[in-house]
Design a protein around this motif. Structure first.
Motif, PDB file in Angstrom:
ATOM      1  N   LEU A  21      -8.847  -1.530  -9.422  1.00 20.35           N
ATOM      2  CA  LEU A  21      -8.062  -0.980  -8.309  1.00 20.35           C
ATOM      3  C   LEU A  21      -8.813   0.139  -7.603  1.00 20.35           C
ATOM      4  O   LEU A  21      -8.776   0.255  -6.372  1.00 20.35           O
ATOM      5  CB  LEU A  21      -6.693  -0.501  -8.802  1.00 20.35           C
ATOM      6  N   ILE A  22      -9.516   0.954  -8.383  1.00 18.93           N
ATOM      7  CA  ILE A  22     -10.320   2.028  -7.788  1.00 18.93           C
ATOM      8  C   ILE A  22     -11.471   1.435  -6.973  1.00 18.93           C
ATOM      9  O   ILE A  22     -11.736   1.860  -5.846  1.00 18.93           O
ATOM     10  CB  ILE A  22     -10.841   2.988  -8.885  1.00 18.93           C
ATOM     11  N   ILE A  23     -12.141   0.419  -7.545  1.00 18.05           N
ATOM     12  CA  ILE A  23     -13.230  -0.252  -6.823  1.00 18.05           C
ATOM     13  C   ILE A  23     -12.693  -0.882  -5.544  1.00 18.05           C
ATOM     14  O   ILE A  23     -13.316  -0.787  -4.478  1.00 18.05           O
ATOM     15  CB  ILE A  23     -13.912  -1.312  -7.721  1.00 18.05           C
ATOM     16  N   ARG A  24     -11.522  -1.522  -5.625  1.00 17.45           N
ATOM     17  CA  ARG A  24     -10.896  -2.139  -4.447  1.00 17.45           C
ATOM     18  C   ARG A  24     -10.606  -1.086  -3.373  1.00 17.45           C
ATOM     19  O   ARG A  24     -10.871  -1.300  -2.193  1.00 17.45           O
ATOM     20  CB  ARG A  24      -9.610  -2.849  -4.856  1.00 17.45           C
ATOM     21  N   MET A  25     -10.052   0.057  -3.791  1.00 17.44           N
ATOM     22  CA  MET A  25      -9.731   1.114  -2.839  1.00 17.44           C
ATOM     23  C   MET A  25     -11.004   1.636  -2.158  1.00 17.44           C
ATOM     24  O   MET A  25     -11.053   1.799  -0.938  1.00 17.44           O
ATOM     25  CB  MET A  25      -9.011   2.254  -3.552  1.00 17.44           C
ATOM     26  N   ILE A  26     -12.056   1.858  -2.947  1.00 15.00           N
ATOM     27  CA  ILE A  26     -13.319   2.344  -2.386  1.00 15.00           C
ATOM     28  C   ILE A  26     -13.909   1.304  -1.434  1.00 15.00           C
ATOM     29  O   ILE A  26     -14.386   1.639  -0.347  1.00 15.00           O
ATOM     30  CB  ILE A  26     -14.306   2.708  -3.518  1.00 15.00           C
ATOM     31  N   ALA A  27     -13.872   0.030  -1.829  1.00 16.74           N
ATOM     32  CA  ALA A  27     -14.406  -1.038  -0.978  1.00 16.74           C
ATOM     33  C   ALA A  27     -13.631  -1.129   0.324  1.00 16.74           C
ATOM     34  O   ALA A  27     -14.223  -1.256   1.402  1.00 16.74           O
ATOM     35  CB  ALA A  27     -14.368  -2.370  -1.721  1.00 16.74           C
ATOM     36  N   HIS A  28     -12.298  -1.050   0.253  1.00 14.04           N
ATOM     37  CA  HIS A  28     -11.483  -1.125   1.470  1.00 14.04           C
ATOM     38  C   HIS A  28     -11.763   0.052   2.398  1.00 14.04           C
ATOM     39  O   HIS A  28     -11.874  -0.123   3.616  1.00 14.04           O
ATOM     40  CB  HIS A  28     -10.003  -1.185   1.109  1.00 14.04           C
ATOM     41  N   LEU A  29     -11.880   1.251   1.823  1.00 18.02           N
ATOM     42  CA  LEU A  29     -12.190   2.416   2.655  1.00 18.02           C
ATOM     43  C   LEU A  29     -13.558   2.280   3.315  1.00 18.02           C
ATOM     44  O   LEU A  29     -13.726   2.608   4.496  1.00 18.02           O
ATOM     45  CB  LEU A  29     -12.119   3.700   1.817  1.00 18.02           C
TER      46      LEU A  29
END
Length: 171
Positions: A21-29
């Motif tokens: 979820l953290i990786i997803r959030m960073i990727a989306h940002l």
């Protein structure tokens, strides 16, 4: 009873899911920042974010299978069967996948954006028009006579393109 039996696996699963979820959030940002800096349409930004989410979900499911005790041999049989079926299906729809892949490449490296007037150097059918939108499968190009042309993304990467006018909508 279930929680007592699989307490270590559940803790590892919670850890893996939170990391993903953290990786997803960073990727989306990151994708949103790149898209906004490049002047990309928000619809395309959301589309690329969906691709990233699906990829991370598949990776998470694979890791979760290992956490809960799946053997590599078992997963290899399952995945080879799945990939054989998918491979046959993808061969049948390779042009669609080619356009989607090209759409992702266009998102990150296409030097033109919506509103730019371009000339596509095609020997048989050269096109000159304003880019209205760049979608997952095709580019929408508004010609000078008002016609709307949908040009496949994989072809736009194969042809030479000239920028005629930047921000032609503003004029």
């Amino acid at each position: 009873m279930f929680f007592q039996t699989y307490v270590e696996e559940l803790i590892a699963s919670a850890f893996v899911i939170s990391i993903m979820l953290i990786i997803r959030m960073i990727a989306h940002l990151t994708i949103k920042k790149i898209g906004q800096n490049s002047g990309v349409n928000t619809v395309r930004i959301r589309l690329i974010c969906r691709y990233v989410t699906v990829t991370l979900t598949l990776i998470t499911l694979l890791i979760e299978a290992f956490i809960f005790g799946a053997e590599f041999k078992e997963l290899a049989v399952v995945f080879s069967s799945i990939f054989a079926v998918i491979g046959i299906a993808l061969f049948a729809i390779w042009s669609i996948l080619s356009n989607v892949t090209s759409g992702i490449i266009l998102f990150f490296s296409f030097p033109y954006k919506a509103g730019d007037k371009i000339l596509i150097h095609d020997k048989d059918f050269p096109l000159k028009g304003i880019i209205e939108d760049i979608r997952a499968f095709q580019l929408h190009l508004r010609l000078d006579n008002g016609d709307l042309v949908t040009y496949p993304n994989n072809l736009i990467l194969q042809k030479a393109v000239t920028l005629v006018q930047k921000d032609a909508f503003d004029v």
